[in-house]
Design a protein around this motif. Structure first.
Motif, PDB file in Angstrom:
ATOM      1  N   THR A   6     -52.108  11.299  10.889  1.00 19.57           N
ATOM      2  CA  THR A   6     -51.305  10.343  11.256  1.00 19.57           C
ATOM      3  C   THR A   6     -52.103   8.871  10.384  1.00 19.57           C
ATOM      4  O   THR A   6     -53.038   8.858   9.933  1.00 19.57           O
ATOM      5  CB  THR A   6     -51.215   9.809  12.473  1.00 19.57           C
ATOM      6  OG1 THR A   6     -52.368   9.257  13.291  1.00 19.57           O
ATOM      7  CG2 THR A   6     -50.719  11.158  13.361  1.00 19.57           C
ATOM      8  N   ASP A   7     -51.411   7.868  10.726  1.00 20.49           N
ATOM      9  CA  ASP A   7     -52.221   6.449  10.339  1.00 20.49           C
ATOM     10  C   ASP A   7     -52.486   5.900  11.381  1.00 20.49           C
ATOM     11  O   ASP A   7     -53.066   4.528  11.147  1.00 20.49           O
ATOM     12  CB  ASP A   7     -50.760   5.560   9.720  1.00 20.49           C
ATOM     13  CG  ASP A   7     -49.939   5.256  10.867  1.00 20.49           C
ATOM     14  OD1 ASP A   7     -49.810   5.589  11.864  1.00 20.49           O
ATOM     15  OD2 ASP A   7     -49.302   4.164  10.481  1.00 20.49           O
ATOM     16  N   TYR A  65     -58.117   4.033   3.796  1.00 19.86           N
ATOM     17  CA  TYR A  65     -58.979   5.177   3.843  1.00 19.86           C
ATOM     18  C   TYR A  65     -60.070   4.833   2.736  1.00 19.86           C
ATOM     19  O   TYR A  65     -61.374   5.254   2.693  1.00 19.86           O
ATOM     20  CB  TYR A  65     -58.291   6.445   3.594  1.00 19.86           C
ATOM     21  CG  TYR A  65     -59.072   7.539   3.328  1.00 19.86           C
ATOM     22  CD1 TYR A  65     -59.575   8.195   4.535  1.00 19.86           C
ATOM     23  CD2 TYR A  65     -59.352   8.189   2.191  1.00 19.86           C
ATOM     24  CE1 TYR A  65     -60.517   9.374   4.445  1.00 19.86           C
ATOM     25  CE2 TYR A  65     -60.022   9.637   2.076  1.00 19.86           C
ATOM     26  CZ  TYR A  65     -60.812   9.880   3.252  1.00 19.86           C
ATOM     27  OH  TYR A  65     -61.407  11.077   3.196  1.00 19.86           O
ATOM     28  N   LYS A  96     -54.671  10.048   5.514  1.00 22.84           N
ATOM     29  CA  LYS A  96     -53.393   9.679   5.411  1.00 22.84           C
ATOM     30  C   LYS A  96     -53.227   7.885   5.819  1.00 22.84           C
ATOM     31  O   LYS A  96     -52.205   7.207   5.621  1.00 22.84           O
ATOM     32  CB  LYS A  96     -52.235  10.249   6.480  1.00 22.84           C
ATOM     33  CG  LYS A  96     -52.218  11.436   6.056  1.00 22.84           C
ATOM     34  CD  LYS A  96     -51.357  12.251   6.936  1.00 22.84           C
ATOM     35  CE  LYS A  96     -50.979  13.692   6.557  1.00 22.84           C
ATOM     36  NZ  LYS A  96     -50.421  13.915   5.522  1.00 22.84           N
ATOM     37  N   HIS A  97     -54.325   7.399   6.008  1.00 24.83           N
ATOM     38  CA  HIS A  97     -54.544   6.168   6.344  1.00 24.83           C
ATOM     39  C   HIS A  97     -54.558   5.083   5.034  1.00 24.83           C
ATOM     40  O   HIS A  97     -55.340   5.415   4.055  1.00 24.83           O
ATOM     41  CB  HIS A  97     -55.660   5.467   7.256  1.00 24.83           C
ATOM     42  CG  HIS A  97     -55.347   4.298   8.149  1.00 24.83           C
ATOM     43  ND1 HIS A  97     -55.439   2.954   7.641  1.00 24.83           N
ATOM     44  CD2 HIS A  97     -54.928   4.124   9.213  1.00 24.83           C
ATOM     45  CE1 HIS A  97     -55.196   2.219   8.363  1.00 24.83           C
ATOM     46  NE2 HIS A  97     -54.976   2.616   9.487  1.00 24.83           N
ATOM     47  N   LYS A  98     -53.926   3.901   4.775  1.00 26.11           N
ATOM     48  CA  LYS A  98     -53.901   2.930   3.787  1.00 26.11           C
ATOM     49  C   LYS A  98     -55.239   2.337   3.685  1.00 26.11           C
ATOM     50  O   LYS A  98     -55.433   2.077   2.315  1.00 26.11           O
ATOM     51  CB  LYS A  98     -52.893   1.871   3.932  1.00 26.11           C
ATOM     52  CG  LYS A  98     -53.106   1.090   5.240  1.00 26.11           C
ATOM     53  CD  LYS A  98     -52.012  -0.041   5.373  1.00 26.11           C
ATOM     54  CE  LYS A  98     -52.174  -0.997   6.384  1.00 26.11           C
ATOM     55  NZ  LYS A  98     -51.338  -2.023   6.575  1.00 26.11           N
TER      56      LYS A  98
END
Length: 300
Positions: free
Chosen positions: A242-243, A181, A177-179
């Motif tokens: 989560t981020d 990733y 979900k992290h930008k």
């Protein structure tokens, strides 16, 4: 003087009577009285005043009570670290690590469960203490390059040696979900705006290393730590859903790889963390410790 005498004495102190002490000790009041009388004769002074209202500690008895508590506490500590008599065993102290846990599985399978395994996790201070006290044969640690002076000071005072196994860079763990990733690497200056999970607090913990490294980015100690936890389950779930992200060691075997969590290297962070093991000075390591170290070297 026997341990039993001190145990009976403290039971009387805590219960305030011979009868109540006898009940908790599963014995009789006359037997408790006999043990206490023998202790008083051995010490040459009264421990209790006997009155028509009952008993109370003498000033000397209060002093002995304090000493007895210390003695029994240390007896308990010795019992806690006692192990079944085994001629062949592997005893290791380490930091928290899934990689190390897997090595213990491999060790058990390699030796068909015939070698007794003793494993303690903790901070650098706890790891080196366990080796110094002879509880563990070796301790696996990682140390930041700029903390080697402090670390060497600890080793000197504990008469321990340190053998370097590898020098490692650092990485950031990102979940799906992290930008970041899909990134193949990140720069230090990209970390300032990210939200981090802060791990176990310890003067040699990874996050504390990061605060002092400051390669290419000043103010790394100002990272945004949104969550503090020492739970691996919590860390994994936060990374997955989560981020949030987390700093880590860029080892050969990625800690969270099986969870679809990526370890993305940080540029210009080569050789900032040293991995190795501590052992007692002039000690010849057992073949089991050597096997463990060789297996560990393959992963880092």
């Amino acid at each position: 003087m026997e341990i039993k005498q001190l145990e009976y004495f403290l039971a009387v102190c805590e219960r305030g009577s011979f009868n109540k002490a006898a009940d908790c000790l599963y014995t009789t009041q006359p037997n408790v009285s006999k043990v206490i009388n023998n202790l008083e004769q051995e010490l040459g002074r009264e421990l209790f005043k006997r009155t028509y209202k009952g008993i109370e500690l003498t000033p000397y008895g209060k002093t002995i009570c304090q000493y007895a508590e210390v003695v029994l506490k240390h007896v308990q500590l010795m019992q806690d670290i006692a192990l079944p008599a085994k001629a062949r065993k592997l005893s290791v102290a380490t930091y928290r690590s899934d990689i190390i846990s897997k090595i213990f599985v491999d060790f058990y399978n390699e030796f068909n469960g015939e070698i007794f395994i003793e494993h303690y996790q903790g901070s650098v201070e706890e790891i080196t203490d366990n080796v110094k006290k002879g509880i563990c044969e070796i301790g696996i640690v990682y140390v930041a390059q700029n903390q080697r002076k402090i670390f060497n000071h600890i080793l000197y005072h504990k008469n321990l040696q340190f053998k370097v196994l590898s020098n490692n860079s650092i990485c950031v763990y990102f979940g799906p979900k992290h930008k970041f990733y899909e990134k193949t690497s990140v720069d230090f200056d990209e970390l300032a705006d990210l939200q981090f999970i802060y791990g176990v607090k310890d003067s040699f913990a990874l996050e504390h290393h990061m605060e002092k490294i400051n390669i290419g980015f000043k103010g790394l100690e100002l990272l945004n730590n949104a969550v503090y936890t020492n739970s691996d389950d919590t860390i994994i779930n936060l990374l997955l859903n989560t981020d949030l992200c987390r700093l880590g060691i860029n080892a050969t075997e990625k800690k969270y790889e099986r969870y679809n969590i990526r370890a993305v290297p940080i540029n210009d962070s080569d050789n900032v963390l040293t991995l190795g093991y501590v052992y007692t000075e002039n000690q010849e390591l057992s073949p089991y410790a050597k096997w463990f170290i060789e297996k560990f070297k393959q992963t880092v």
